[in-house]
Design an enzyme around this catalytic site. Structure first.
Site, PDB file in Angstrom:
ATOM      1  N   GLU A 230      38.519   8.062  87.734  1.00 31.49           N
ATOM      2  CA  GLU A 230      38.930   7.344  86.532  1.00 31.49           C
ATOM      3  C   GLU A 230      38.615   8.295  85.377  1.00 31.49           C
ATOM      4  O   GLU A 230      37.465   8.421  84.970  1.00 31.49           O
ATOM      5  CB  GLU A 230      38.137   6.028  86.466  1.00 31.49           C
ATOM      6  CG  GLU A 230      38.839   4.963  85.675  1.00 31.49           C
ATOM      7  CD  GLU A 230      38.650   5.154  84.203  1.00 31.49           C
ATOM      8  OE1 GLU A 230      39.519   5.840  83.591  1.00 31.49           O
ATOM      9  OE2 GLU A 230      37.672   4.662  83.659  1.00 31.49           O
ATOM     10  N   LEU A 231      39.642   8.997  84.922  1.00 39.25           N
ATOM     11  CA  LEU A 231      39.393  10.086  83.966  1.00 39.25           C
ATOM     12  C   LEU A 231      39.850   9.707  82.559  1.00 39.25           C
ATOM     13  O   LEU A 231      39.870   8.540  82.200  1.00 39.25           O
ATOM     14  CB  LEU A 231      40.064  11.363  84.483  1.00 39.25           C
ATOM     15  CG  LEU A 231      39.714  11.714  85.939  1.00 39.25           C
ATOM     16  CD1 LEU A 231      40.453  12.933  86.417  1.00 39.25           C
ATOM     17  CD2 LEU A 231      38.205  11.883  86.119  1.00 39.25           C
ATOM     18  N   CYS A 264      38.008   5.531  77.352  1.00 41.98           N
ATOM     19  CA  CYS A 264      39.197   6.130  77.972  1.00 41.98           C
ATOM     20  C   CYS A 264      40.439   5.308  77.644  1.00 41.98           C
ATOM     21  O   CYS A 264      41.522   5.857  77.512  1.00 41.98           O
ATOM     22  CB  CYS A 264      38.996   6.264  79.473  1.00 41.98           C
ATOM     23  SG  CYS A 264      38.402   4.777  80.249  1.00 41.98           S
TER      24      CYS A 264
HETATM   25  P1  NDP Z   1      31.495  14.450  81.953  1.00 43.16           P
HETATM   26  O1  NDP Z   1      32.787  14.190  82.581  1.00 43.16           O
HETATM   27  O2  NDP Z   1      30.970  15.837  81.992  1.00 43.16           O
HETATM   28  O3  NDP Z   1      30.386  13.475  82.613  1.00 43.16           O
HETATM   29  C1  NDP Z   1      30.681  12.335  83.375  1.00 43.16           C
HETATM   30  C2  NDP Z   1      29.750  12.301  84.583  1.00 43.16           C
HETATM   31  O4  NDP Z   1      30.075  13.387  85.467  1.00 43.16           O
HETATM   32  C3  NDP Z   1      28.274  12.505  84.236  1.00 43.16           C
HETATM   33  O5  NDP Z   1      27.488  11.762  85.116  1.00 43.16           O
HETATM   34  C4  NDP Z   1      28.084  13.985  84.466  1.00 43.16           C
HETATM   35  O6  NDP Z   1      26.743  14.357  84.680  1.00 43.16           O
HETATM   36  C5  NDP Z   1      28.916  14.205  85.707  1.00 43.16           C
HETATM   37  N1  NDP Z   1      29.375  15.566  85.910  1.00 43.16           N
HETATM   38  C6  NDP Z   1      29.828  16.438  84.983  1.00 43.16           C
HETATM   39  N2  NDP Z   1      30.200  17.592  85.562  1.00 43.16           N
HETATM   40  C7  NDP Z   1      29.980  17.447  86.888  1.00 43.16           C
HETATM   41  C8  NDP Z   1      30.154  18.300  88.018  1.00 43.16           C
HETATM   42  N3  NDP Z   1      30.635  19.526  87.896  1.00 43.16           N
HETATM   43  N4  NDP Z   1      29.798  17.831  89.226  1.00 43.16           N
HETATM   44  C9  NDP Z   1      29.289  16.598  89.368  1.00 43.16           C
HETATM   45  N5  NDP Z   1      29.099  15.744  88.347  1.00 43.16           N
HETATM   46  C10 NDP Z   1      29.443  16.161  87.115  1.00 43.16           C
HETATM   47  O7  NDP Z   1      31.521  13.908  80.492  1.00 43.16           O
HETATM   48  P2  NDP Z   1      30.841  14.462  79.151  1.00 43.16           P
HETATM   49  O8  NDP Z   1      29.642  13.646  78.917  1.00 43.16           O
HETATM   50  O9  NDP Z   1      30.607  15.915  79.107  1.00 43.16           O
HETATM   51  O10 NDP Z   1      31.994  14.114  78.126  1.00 43.16           O
HETATM   52  C11 NDP Z   1      33.033  15.058  77.953  1.00 43.16           C
HETATM   53  C12 NDP Z   1      34.385  14.416  77.893  1.00 43.16           C
HETATM   54  O11 NDP Z   1      34.630  13.688  79.084  1.00 43.16           O
HETATM   55  C13 NDP Z   1      34.581  13.396  76.804  1.00 43.16           C
HETATM   56  O12 NDP Z   1      34.811  13.988  75.571  1.00 43.16           O
HETATM   57  C14 NDP Z   1      35.774  12.638  77.358  1.00 43.16           C
HETATM   58  O13 NDP Z   1      36.948  13.352  77.114  1.00 43.16           O
HETATM   59  C15 NDP Z   1      35.512  12.604  78.834  1.00 43.16           C
HETATM   60  N6  NDP Z   1      34.883  11.351  79.254  1.00 43.16           N
HETATM   61  C16 NDP Z   1      35.685  10.372  79.738  1.00 43.16           C
HETATM   62  C17 NDP Z   1      35.144   9.153  80.081  1.00 43.16           C
HETATM   63  C18 NDP Z   1      35.994   8.053  80.617  1.00 43.16           C
HETATM   64  O14 NDP Z   1      35.636   6.888  80.449  1.00 43.16           O
HETATM   65  N7  NDP Z   1      37.074   8.358  81.321  1.00 43.16           N
HETATM   66  C19 NDP Z   1      33.727   8.859  79.906  1.00 43.16           C
HETATM   67  C20 NDP Z   1      32.954   9.989  79.400  1.00 43.16           C
HETATM   68  C21 NDP Z   1      33.539  11.167  79.102  1.00 43.16           C
HETATM   69  P3  NDP Z   1      25.911  15.110  83.526  1.00 43.16           P
HETATM   70  O15 NDP Z   1      25.816  14.165  82.387  1.00 43.16           O
HETATM   71  O16 NDP Z   1      24.608  15.374  84.198  1.00 43.16           O
HETATM   72  O17 NDP Z   1      26.683  16.352  83.191  1.00 43.16           O
END
Ligand code: NDP
Length: 456
Positions: A230-231, A264
């Protein structure tokens, strides 16, 4: 070892810090998960439903406590945090009531007279990699169906919300779920990918960015495990010339500004027919200007800050580059102070196709406005995006709006309403917004083995 820090983004105050789990501790949690699964998978629906209803009650009893943790840890205004906790209780009750019916065996009569049935069985330990934006809701909408299906869950929450992660585990413990049924793992991304390799993890769900989704799904793919993603989204909000402009403009601001734009399914691209553009914009800007900034815990605050300073900085870069590419800044757009998560609501117009604001997701309080000649142009523009999560159409001609809804390339279209998640409705995207569905009956069927039993 990097500590996992809980920092109030509004004040910058360090609230707590935690050691990430060691390899030994992770192993213990996985073993506990496996032991829990061996009995939980055979637990009857009535007992599971009792516990899930208890979890809902814990959430209701402690709503203020949990809402405070959410607001302090990621900057959401308190009234929105309260609604988030309430919605978590609702999804627990929804699956407590409906899971047995959703998962009952389905009989199939074959043309040759033979009979068969499909039974839905749990998979094992399901890993949830979750984001900070709705730090309770995103987890409960995974946990309620997944546990009711007889799976057990482990949570890798975003690193900036460790207190939320532990509080969610507390809900299930207090509701007397057997030990190991739902566990919070304070670990980093690297350990998360190693976890996916483990034979005991059967599937993974991630809500977050494309980058994180691609990383997690490729590891899952390598080890032939199911994943659900769910991105992001860049949802269009289309206002046609026969719309109720007053209601559309009021809802448009709400749809963009909920959770300070960090959602999102927030409306991100406002596509307005030229005949009503000026009228719509007058009202839209008026509502936008009325929003009040303040402490997340303040009763009168409509918004406080972004969830982290780096997110504010990144958003500013997208705005700045869009202006350099030719977009017009109608409101806001100031550069945030160094290491500050404070940000001002922003409106951009006249956005060229090469501007980041045109083709990237803007995960914060920035509205992009597009004027179009007619509804065909509106649909073409709505679909000119890598994302396909949700969309909203405003028109008093409901039949026409429904016809147009079928032309929008997204997982959901709401007519004369903002896109919102609801336990009763499937939720998920197409294109780079991900795959799979959460919530409703569709959601609970994602992490089960739908097994055919042929009755010869
Ligand atoms: P991330 O996508 O980086 O984080 C979401 C989750 O994924 C966190 O638990 C994070 O852990 C984990 N994660 C990140 N990279 C990896 C990896 N390589 N392998 C495994 N797990 C991983 O979100 P950000 O907080 O950096 O936000 C950045 C952007 O993401 C936002 O600006 C937005 O565009 C998008 N986003 C979208 C959301 C949605 O509801 N669809 C929600 C949040 C963000 P950790 O925190 O430890 O890095």
């Amino acid at each position: 070892m990097t500590l996992i820090k809980s920092i109030n983004p509004y004040t910058g105050e360090l609230l707590a810090e935690f050691n990430p789990l060691t390899e030994k501790e992770i192993e213990e949690k996985l073993s506990a998960g496996s032991v829990a699964f061996s009995t939980w998978k055979n637990t009857d629906f009535t007992h599971k439903a009792d516990l899930m209803n208890k979890a809902a009650q814990v959430l209701k009893d402690r709503r203020e406590k949990y809402a405070t943790i959410i607001s302090q840890e990621m900057g959401k205004v308190f009234k929105e945090s309260l609604s988030e906790v309430d919605k978590c209780a609702l999804v627990c009750e929804y699956y407590a009531e409906n899971a047995a019916e959703f998962l009952k065996a389905e009989k199939i009569d074959l043309p040759d007279g033979a009979k068969a049935k499909v039974i839905h069985q749990p998979l094992g330990i399901v890993l949830a990699v979750m984001p900070w934006n709705f730090p309770f809701w995103q987890v409960f909408r995974f946990a309620a169906p997944t546990l009711m299906a007889g799976n057990v869950g482990v949570l890798k929450h975003a690193s900036n919300v460790p207190q939320c992660s532990l509080a969610i585990e507390e809900v299930f413990t207090e509701a007397e779920f057997p030990p190991g049924t739902f566990q919070s793992l304070l670990i980093d991304s690297e350990a998360t990918n190693k976890l996916i390799e483990d034979e005991r993890i059967k599937a993974v769900t991630l809500t977050g960015s494309e980058k994180a989704g691609a990383a997690v799904a490729s590891t899952a793919g390598k080890y032939i495990k199911k994943s659900l993603l769910e991105l992001g989204g860049s949802d269009p909000f289309i206002v046609l010339k026969d719309a109720n402009i007053k209601s559309a403009a009021e809802t448009a601001v709400k749809a963009r500004m909920i959770n300070f734009g960090q959602s999102c399914i927030a409306a991100k691209r406002f596509i307005v027919e030229e005949d009503i553009y000026e009228d719509f914009m007058t009202l839209f800007v008026e509502h936008f200007r009325k929003l009040k900034q303040g402490d997340p815990m303040g009763e009168n605050s409509d918004f406080a800050c972004m969830a982290r300073p780096d997110l504010a900085k990144e958003l500013y870069t997208q705005i700045n580059e869009s202006v350099k590419a030719g977009a017009t800044l109608l409101l806001g757009g100031e550069e945030p102070d160094e290491d500050s998560a404070i940000f001002q609501p922003t409106i951009l117009t006249d956005i060229p196709t090469n501007a980041p604001a045109y083709y990237e997701e803007l995960f914060g309080p920035v509205a992009t406005i597009f004027k179009v000649k007619n509804e065909d142009d509106a649909i073409a523009l709505a679909n000119d995006s890598e994302f396909g999560l949700g969309g909203s159409i405003w028109s008093e001609n409901k039949e026409r709006a429904e016809e147009l809804a079928s032309k929008i390339e997204t997982g959901a279209v709401f007519i004369n309403a903002m896109v919102a998640s609801n336990p009763h409705l499937p939720f998920g995207g197409v294109k780079k917004s991900g795959y799979g569905r959460e919530l409703s009956r569709f959601g609970i069927l994602e992490f089960v083995n739908s097994k055919t039993v042929y009755l010869g």
